[in-house]
Design a protein around this motif. Structure first.
Motif, short mmCIF file in Angstrom:
data_model
loop_
_atom_site.label_atom_id
_atom_site.label_comp_id
_atom_site.label_asym_id
_atom_site.label_seq_id
_atom_site.Cartn_x
_atom_site.Cartn_y
_atom_site.Cartn_z
N GLN A 77 10.13 -0.37 -2.65
CA GLN A 77 10.68 0.74 -1.86
C GLN A 77 10.48 2.09 -2.56
O GLN A 77 10.17 3.08 -1.91
N GLY A 78 10.61 2.13 -3.87
CA GLY A 78 10.38 3.38 -4.60
C GLY A 78 8.92 3.80 -4.57
O GLY A 78 8.62 4.99 -4.41
N ILE A 79 8.02 2.83 -4.69
CA ILE A 79 6.58 3.13 -4.63
C ILE A 79 6.24 3.68 -3.24
O ILE A 79 5.50 4.66 -3.12
N LEU A 80 6.81 3.08 -2.20
CA LEU A 80 6.54 3.54 -0.83
C LEU A 80 7.09 4.95 -0.60
O LEU A 80 6.40 5.80 -0.03
N ALA A 81 8.32 5.20 -1.04
CA ALA A 81 8.95 6.52 -0.83
C ALA A 81 8.17 7.61 -1.56
O ALA A 81 7.88 8.68 -0.98
N ASP A 82 7.81 7.35 -2.81
CA ASP A 82 7.06 8.36 -3.57
C ASP A 82 5.63 8.49 -3.05
O ASP A 82 5.05 9.58 -3.10
N GLY A 83 5.06 7.41 -2.55
CA GLY A 83 3.72 7.45 -1.98
C GLY A 83 3.66 8.32 -0.73
O GLY A 83 2.70 9.06 -0.52
N ASN A 91 -3.98 9.12 -1.50
CA ASN A 91 -4.02 7.74 -1.00
C ASN A 91 -2.62 7.17 -0.80
O ASN A 91 -2.42 5.96 -0.88
N TYR A 92 -1.64 8.05 -0.57
CA TYR A 92 -0.24 7.66 -0.43
C TYR A 92 0.27 6.89 -1.64
O TYR A 92 1.05 5.93 -1.52
N ILE A 93 -0.16 7.33 -2.82
CA ILE A 93 0.29 6.75 -4.09
C ILE A 93 0.60 7.91 -5.03
O ILE A 93 -0.25 8.78 -5.25
N LYS A 94 1.81 7.94 -5.55
CA LYS A 94 2.20 8.99 -6.49
C LYS A 94 1.27 8.94 -7.71
O LYS A 94 1.13 7.89 -8.33
N PRO A 95 0.62 10.06 -8.04
CA PRO A 95 -0.26 10.07 -9.21
C PRO A 95 0.48 9.64 -10.48
O PRO A 95 1.59 10.09 -10.74
N GLY A 96 -0.14 8.74 -11.23
CA GLY A 96 0.44 8.30 -12.49
C GLY A 96 1.65 7.39 -12.37
O GLY A 96 2.36 7.17 -13.35
N ASP A 97 1.90 6.85 -11.18
CA ASP A 97 3.07 5.99 -10.97
C ASP A 97 2.93 4.71 -11.79
O ASP A 97 2.10 3.84 -11.48
N THR A 98 3.72 4.58 -12.85
CA THR A 98 3.63 3.42 -13.74
C THR A 98 4.16 2.14 -13.10
O THR A 98 3.92 1.06 -13.63
N ARG A 99 4.84 2.25 -11.96
CA ARG A 99 5.31 1.05 -11.26
C ARG A 99 4.17 0.35 -10.52
O ARG A 99 4.27 -0.82 -10.18
N VAL A 100 3.09 1.09 -10.26
CA VAL A 100 1.93 0.53 -9.56
C VAL A 100 1.06 -0.22 -10.57
O VAL A 100 0.54 0.38 -11.51
N ILE A 101 0.91 -1.51 -10.35
CA ILE A 101 0.10 -2.34 -11.25
C ILE A 101 -1.38 -2.17 -10.94
O ILE A 101 -2.21 -2.08 -11.83
#
Length: 149
Positions: A77-83, A91-101
């Motif tokens: 949910q956090g990845i989606l909200a920040d994306g 690309n609907y992904i927060k730059p540098g998001d360390t939660r994204v594997i």
């Protein structure tokens, strides 16, 4: 006897042993906002794993773009909200998001993209989810990824 020795020698020269695990998966996404696979199992014998996303639909990425994003189930949910805040240019992904594997880029109809990630980023027993971060798509476009015991 010589044929048997030659056959064994040729098998030994093979780049991929016959018993090697399949360290890749291909997922299709379509204009009905669906992935064709709801789960992926990663063999623990793989050093790296590659996911190829193919958009089998016809619509452009501006209106029906898809990506493949992997994170822990707890972080989805956090990845989606920040994306969503990051927008289409990211690309609907927060730059540098360390939660994204791992993640692919956002693609439109007829396009494909691949991502390869180290299996060492996964832990046996942990719960992982993959999903599309295009706004609203994750409700239908999601699945689970597990590391084989």
């Amino acid at each position: 006897m010589i044929r048997q020795v030659l056959a064994l020698a040729l098998l030994g020269l093979s780049a991929t042993p016959l018993w090697a695990a399949d360290c890749a998966a291909t997922i299709d996404g379509n204009d009905a906002m669906q992935y064709d696979q709801k789960s992926i199992t990663v063999p623990k014998t793989c050093k790296q794993f590659t996911v190829t996303l193919k958009h089998t639909g016809k619509l452009p990425k501006a209106s029906m773009g898809h990506n493949w994003v992997l994170g822990s189930t707890a972080d989805e949910q956090g990845i989606l909200a920040d994306g969503m805040k990051a927008g289409v240019d990211q690309n609907y992904i927060k730059p540098g998001d360390t939660r994204v594997i791992a993640h692919t880029k956002l693609i439109g109809g007829g396009e494909s993209d691949s991502v390869t990630f180290p299996v060492s980023k996964l832990k046996a027993g942990d719960s992982y989810a993959y999903f599309c971060t295009f706004p609203g798509h994750a409700a239908l476009m999601k699945g689970t990824l597990t590391l084989a015991p």
